[in-house]
Write a protein that holds these residues in place. Structure first.
Motif, short mmCIF file in Angstrom:
data_model
loop_
_atom_site.label_atom_id
_atom_site.label_comp_id
_atom_site.label_asym_id
_atom_site.label_seq_id
_atom_site.Cartn_x
_atom_site.Cartn_y
_atom_site.Cartn_z
N GLY A 96 -27.65 -43.08 -57.79
CA GLY A 96 -26.46 -43.53 -58.50
C GLY A 96 -25.28 -42.58 -58.38
N VAL A 97 -25.36 -41.62 -57.47
CA VAL A 97 -24.29 -40.64 -57.29
C VAL A 97 -23.18 -41.27 -56.44
CG1 VAL A 97 -23.70 -38.43 -56.21
CG2 VAL A 97 -25.82 -38.66 -57.50
N ILE A 98 -21.94 -41.11 -56.90
CA ILE A 98 -20.78 -41.53 -56.13
C ILE A 98 -20.18 -40.25 -55.55
CG2 ILE A 98 -18.54 -42.67 -56.20
CD1 ILE A 98 -19.56 -44.05 -58.80
N ARG A 99 -19.89 -40.26 -54.26
CA ARG A 99 -19.50 -39.01 -53.59
C ARG A 99 -18.42 -39.25 -52.55
NH1 ARG A 99 -21.63 -36.64 -48.62
NH2 ARG A 99 -21.09 -34.43 -48.66
N VAL A 100 -17.54 -38.28 -52.41
CA VAL A 100 -16.60 -38.25 -51.30
C VAL A 100 -16.46 -36.78 -50.91
CG1 VAL A 100 -14.49 -38.05 -52.68
CG2 VAL A 100 -14.38 -39.08 -50.43
N HIS B 164 -4.57 -34.89 -54.52
CA HIS B 164 -4.33 -36.33 -54.36
C HIS B 164 -5.65 -37.07 -54.11
CE1 HIS B 164 -2.02 -39.92 -53.43
NE2 HIS B 164 -2.74 -40.05 -52.32
N LEU B 165 -6.50 -36.51 -53.24
CA LEU B 165 -7.80 -37.12 -52.96
C LEU B 165 -8.64 -37.21 -54.23
CD1 LEU B 165 -9.94 -38.15 -50.89
CD2 LEU B 165 -10.72 -35.79 -50.76
N GLY C 286 -9.33 -20.45 -41.99
CA GLY C 286 -10.04 -21.59 -41.43
C GLY C 286 -10.17 -22.75 -42.39
N PRO C 287 -11.06 -23.66 -42.05
CA PRO C 287 -11.18 -24.89 -42.81
C PRO C 287 -11.79 -24.68 -44.20
CG PRO C 287 -12.91 -24.79 -41.18
CD PRO C 287 -12.00 -23.61 -40.94
N ILE C 288 -11.55 -25.66 -45.03
CA ILE C 288 -12.08 -25.70 -46.40
C ILE C 288 -12.78 -27.04 -46.54
CG2 ILE C 288 -11.47 -25.78 -48.85
CD1 ILE C 288 -8.85 -24.24 -47.96
N LEU C 289 -13.96 -27.03 -47.09
CA LEU C 289 -14.67 -28.28 -47.36
C LEU C 289 -14.65 -28.54 -48.86
CD1 LEU C 289 -17.83 -27.78 -45.11
CD2 LEU C 289 -15.65 -28.89 -44.53
N MET C 290 -14.34 -29.78 -49.24
CA MET C 290 -14.35 -30.16 -50.65
C MET C 290 -15.24 -31.37 -50.81
SD MET C 290 -11.26 -31.13 -53.28
CE MET C 290 -10.94 -32.77 -52.62
N ASP C 291 -16.11 -31.31 -51.79
CA ASP C 291 -17.06 -32.37 -52.07
C ASP C 291 -16.92 -32.75 -53.54
OD1 ASP C 291 -19.23 -34.10 -51.84
OD2 ASP C 291 -20.73 -32.51 -51.98
N LEU C 292 -16.69 -34.02 -53.81
CA LEU C 292 -16.60 -34.53 -55.18
C LEU C 292 -17.77 -35.48 -55.40
CD1 LEU C 292 -12.80 -35.40 -55.16
CD2 LEU C 292 -13.86 -33.32 -56.04
N ARG C 293 -18.51 -35.26 -56.48
CA ARG C 293 -19.67 -36.10 -56.77
C ARG C 293 -19.65 -36.48 -58.24
NH1 ARG C 293 -24.68 -34.31 -53.37
NH2 ARG C 293 -23.63 -33.22 -51.69
N ILE C 294 -19.81 -37.77 -58.49
CA ILE C 294 -19.95 -38.24 -59.86
C ILE C 294 -21.39 -38.65 -60.06
CG2 ILE C 294 -19.32 -40.00 -61.55
CD1 ILE C 294 -16.59 -40.19 -60.15
N ALA C 295 -22.01 -38.07 -61.06
CA ALA C 295 -23.36 -38.45 -61.47
C ALA C 295 -23.35 -38.44 -62.99
CB ALA C 295 -24.40 -37.50 -60.92
N ALA D 229 -17.01 -29.29 -55.63
CA ALA D 229 -17.53 -28.18 -54.84
C ALA D 229 -16.55 -27.87 -53.72
CB ALA D 229 -18.90 -28.53 -54.25
N VAL D 230 -16.19 -26.59 -53.60
CA VAL D 230 -15.27 -26.15 -52.55
C VAL D 230 -15.95 -25.03 -51.77
CG1 VAL D 230 -13.02 -25.11 -52.06
CG2 VAL D 230 -13.23 -26.84 -53.87
#
Length: 151
Positions: A16-20, A36-37, A78-87, A94-95
């Motif tokens: 049931g996790v929603i993630r981007v 914005h994201l 360098g790059p940055i990774l961002m993860d958004l999760r709704i549970a 998470a960055v």
């Protein structure tokens, strides 16, 4: 400015996790892009998934995203990774960045100009965690979606 969307926001059937997730190139526009994201993601969680997301949670999530991405941009190249999760009733932000040095919140000092971001983040989130990764680190913060007030 370029970001690459790494995930989608469909709930994982078994959890049931929603993630981007997105990869940000680390330029000056990446902070606004990340904010914005996050706003779009929570907006779609409200309308597309019927989740309750308070206006305060939306504002705090954008604040936390801004601070964490700003720090990643400032201290790592360098790059940055961002993860958004709704549970459940929270969003985990998470960055990841390539700098292995773990952040440390400084003692409150009203006379200090700047460098208050981490202490602000820690004051408004439900949970804060830093993980050393094989390369770099991952900073994770949790914001309650219902009223985002700390108990």
């Amino acid at each position: 400015m370029e970001s690459v969307l790494l995930g989608d926001e469909e709930p994982t059937p078994d959890t049931g996790v929603i993630r981007v997730a997105t990869a940000l190139d680390g330029d000056g526009a990446c902070i606004a892009e990340a904010r914005h994201l996050a706003a779009e993601f929570l907006g779609r969680a409200r309308t597309g998934h019927g989740l309750t997301v308070s206006d305060r949670a939306l504002d705090l999530t954008q604040l936390v995203v801004s601070e964490l991405v700003t720090n990643a941009r400032k201290y790592a190249s360098g790059p940055i990774l961002m993860d958004l999760r709704i549970a459940g009733d929270a969003v985990d932000i998470a960055v990841w960045d390539s700098d292995p040095v773990l952040p440390v919140a400084r003692a409150a000092d009203p006379g200090r100009v700047g460098q208050h971001g981490l202490e602000i983040v820690m004051a408004v989130v439900e949970r804060f965690e830093v993980r050393r990764e094989p390369v770099g680190k991952r900073v994770i913060a949790r914001v309650n979606l219902l009223d985002a007030a700390r108990s």
